[in-house]
Design a protein around this motif. Sequence first.
Motif, PDB file in Angstrom:
ATOM      1  N   ILE A  88      48.390  57.023  59.097  1.00 55.89           N
ATOM      2  CA  ILE A  88      48.325  57.880  60.275  1.00 55.89           C
ATOM      3  C   ILE A  88      48.814  57.093  61.480  1.00 55.89           C
ATOM      4  N   ILE A  89      49.881  57.617  62.076  1.00 57.11           N
ATOM      5  CA  ILE A  89      50.449  57.031  63.286  1.00 57.11           C
ATOM      6  C   ILE A  89      49.987  57.879  64.459  1.00 57.11           C
ATOM      7  N   VAL A  90      49.232  57.282  65.361  1.00 59.39           N
ATOM      8  CA  VAL A  90      48.861  57.987  66.584  1.00 59.39           C
ATOM      9  C   VAL A  90      50.073  57.943  67.499  1.00 59.39           C
ATOM     10  N   LEU A  91      50.514  59.120  67.921  1.00 52.61           N
ATOM     11  CA  LEU A  91      51.688  59.269  68.787  1.00 52.61           C
ATOM     12  C   LEU A  91      51.243  60.129  69.962  1.00 52.61           C
ATOM     13  N   THR A  92      50.956  59.485  71.092  1.00 52.19           N
ATOM     14  CA  THR A  92      50.299  60.162  72.200  1.00 52.19           C
ATOM     15  C   THR A  92      50.823  59.681  73.543  1.00 52.19           C
ATOM     16  N   ASP A 117      60.818  59.530  79.022  1.00 57.96           N
ATOM     17  CA  ASP A 117      62.276  59.616  78.975  1.00 57.96           C
ATOM     18  C   ASP A 117      62.751  60.089  77.601  1.00 57.96           C
ATOM     19  N   LEU A 118      63.633  61.068  77.575  1.00 57.95           N
ATOM     20  CA  LEU A 118      64.134  61.647  76.325  1.00 57.95           C
ATOM     21  C   LEU A 118      64.786  60.611  75.421  1.00 57.95           C
ATOM     22  N   GLU A 119      65.657  59.794  75.971  1.00 58.87           N
ATOM     23  CA  GLU A 119      66.350  58.787  75.169  1.00 58.87           C
ATOM     24  C   GLU A 119      65.366  57.779  74.567  1.00 58.87           C
ATOM     25  N   GLN A 120      64.376  57.374  75.351  1.00 58.77           N
ATOM     26  CA  GLN A 120      63.365  56.439  74.843  1.00 58.77           C
ATOM     27  C   GLN A 120      62.507  57.096  73.768  1.00 58.77           C
ATOM     28  N   PHE A 121      62.226  58.396  73.908  1.00 54.18           N
ATOM     29  CA  PHE A 121      61.456  59.118  72.890  1.00 54.18           C
ATOM     30  C   PHE A 121      62.235  59.138  71.575  1.00 54.18           C
ATOM     31  N   MET A 122      63.528  59.436  71.651  1.00 52.96           N
ATOM     32  CA  MET A 122      64.368  59.464  70.450  1.00 52.96           C
ATOM     33  C   MET A 122      64.444  58.072  69.810  1.00 52.96           C
ATOM     34  N   THR A 123      64.500  57.038  70.626  1.00 49.87           N
ATOM     35  CA  THR A 123      64.516  55.664  70.123  1.00 49.87           C
ATOM     36  C   THR A 123      63.208  55.341  69.400  1.00 49.87           C
ATOM     37  N   LEU A 124      62.090  55.813  69.948  1.00 55.70           N
ATOM     38  CA  LEU A 124      60.789  55.575  69.318  1.00 55.70           C
ATOM     39  C   LEU A 124      60.717  56.271  67.960  1.00 55.70           C
ATOM     40  N   ILE A 125      61.161  57.504  67.883  1.00 57.43           N
ATOM     41  CA  ILE A 125      61.155  58.223  66.604  1.00 57.43           C
ATOM     42  C   ILE A 125      62.063  57.510  65.597  1.00 57.43           C
ATOM     43  N   LYS A 126      63.191  57.015  66.055  1.00 60.71           N
ATOM     44  CA  LYS A 126      64.096  56.245  65.186  1.00 60.71           C
ATOM     45  C   LYS A 126      63.402  54.985  64.670  1.00 60.71           C
ATOM     46  N   ALA A 127      62.617  54.325  65.525  1.00 60.12           N
ATOM     47  CA  ALA A 127      61.875  53.135  65.102  1.00 60.12           C
ATOM     48  C   ALA A 127      60.822  53.497  64.045  1.00 60.12           C
ATOM     49  N   GLU A 129      61.096  55.965  61.953  1.00 60.71           N
ATOM     50  CA  GLU A 129      61.898  56.192  60.752  1.00 60.71           C
ATOM     51  C   GLU A 129      62.286  54.874  60.093  1.00 60.71           C
ATOM     52  N   ASP A 130      62.833  53.950  60.877  1.00 60.12           N
ATOM     53  CA  ASP A 130      63.300  52.681  60.323  1.00 60.12           C
ATOM     54  C   ASP A 130      62.180  51.903  59.645  1.00 60.12           C
ATOM     55  N   PHE A 131      61.006  51.918  60.239  1.00 60.27           N
ATOM     56  CA  PHE A 131      59.903  51.151  59.673  1.00 60.27           C
ATOM     57  C   PHE A 131      59.148  51.939  58.604  1.00 60.27           C
ATOM     58  N   TRP A 132      58.587  53.105  58.985  1.00 56.43           N
ATOM     59  CA  TRP A 132      57.689  53.830  58.103  1.00 56.43           C
ATOM     60  C   TRP A 132      58.386  54.592  56.982  1.00 56.43           C
ATOM     61  N   ALA A 134      61.729  53.828  55.885  1.00 59.01           N
ATOM     62  CA  ALA A 134      62.703  53.018  55.160  1.00 59.01           C
ATOM     63  C   ALA A 134      62.145  51.678  54.677  1.00 59.01           C
ATOM     64  N   ALA A 135      61.374  50.994  55.506  1.00 57.65           N
ATOM     65  CA  ALA A 135      60.915  49.647  55.153  1.00 57.65           C
ATOM     66  C   ALA A 135      59.581  49.628  54.402  1.00 57.65           C
ATOM     67  N   VAL A 136      58.665  50.487  54.785  1.00 58.03           N
ATOM     68  CA  VAL A 136      57.313  50.476  54.228  1.00 58.03           C
ATOM     69  C   VAL A 136      57.278  51.154  52.865  1.00 58.03           C
ATOM     70  N   LYS A 137      56.512  50.590  51.960  1.00 57.98           N
ATOM     71  CA  LYS A 137      56.224  51.242  50.676  1.00 57.98           C
ATOM     72  C   LYS A 137      54.962  52.061  50.893  1.00 57.98           C
ATOM     73  N   LEU A 138      55.107  53.380  50.922  1.00 58.93           N
ATOM     74  CA  LEU A 138      53.964  54.268  51.159  1.00 58.93           C
ATOM     75  C   LEU A 138      53.107  54.366  49.899  1.00 58.93           C
ATOM     76  N   PRO A 139      51.812  54.673  50.055  1.00 57.73           N
ATOM     77  CA  PRO A 139      50.958  54.799  48.876  1.00 57.73           C
ATOM     78  C   PRO A 139      51.403  55.989  48.006  1.00 57.73           C
ATOM     79  N   PRO A 140      51.081  55.938  46.727  1.00 49.99           N
ATOM     80  CA  PRO A 140      51.456  57.059  45.845  1.00 49.99           C
ATOM     81  C   PRO A 140      50.873  58.362  46.368  1.00 49.99           C
ATOM     82  N   ARG A 141      51.625  59.419  46.210  1.00 45.24           N
ATOM     83  CA  ARG A 141      51.213  60.750  46.662  1.00 45.24           C
ATOM     84  C   ARG A 141      50.064  61.249  45.802  1.00 45.24           C
TER      85      ARG A 141
END
Length: 143
Positions: A88-92, A117-127, A129-132, A134-141
């Motif tokens: 769970i990522i708190v995004l607030t 800022d819109l551009e900074q928000f998009m950058t945060l969502i991209k971050a 994506e890149d971490f959670w 692409a990089a992280v191995k999520l627990p089995p569903r």
Amino acid sequence: MSIEILLVEDSPSDADLAIEALRKSKVLNHVHVVEDGVEAIAFVRHQGDYANHPHPDLILLDLNLPRKNGREVLAELKSDPDLATIPIIVLTTSSAEEDIRSAYSLHANCYLIKPVDLEQFMTLIKAIEDFWLAAVKLPPRRT
């Protein structure tokens, strides 16, 4: 296999921005949006209208929600052994130290402050994506 994301956000404009950013992802994902904490719990527990929805692999959770706030959702999900492993990522918008401390004490996996800022928000969502996604191995569903 795609990643199922539950976005718990009561601001339609913030939800639209997050969805748009995630649509551009290199990682296949499906974003499901609910607008309050009661719906979030129902979605994760497959109750009512959400009985046939998939189990989320990742939750993006706003703190300031109607009916049941993000802290209550976080506490309920992380106290349930069957659901506690869902990241769970708190995004607030809150940068209050008490909110940050509270979220981590309730076992949030991370705490991110939404930029205005819109551009900074998009950058945060991209971050996210890149971490959670692409990089992280999520627990089995859960099945």
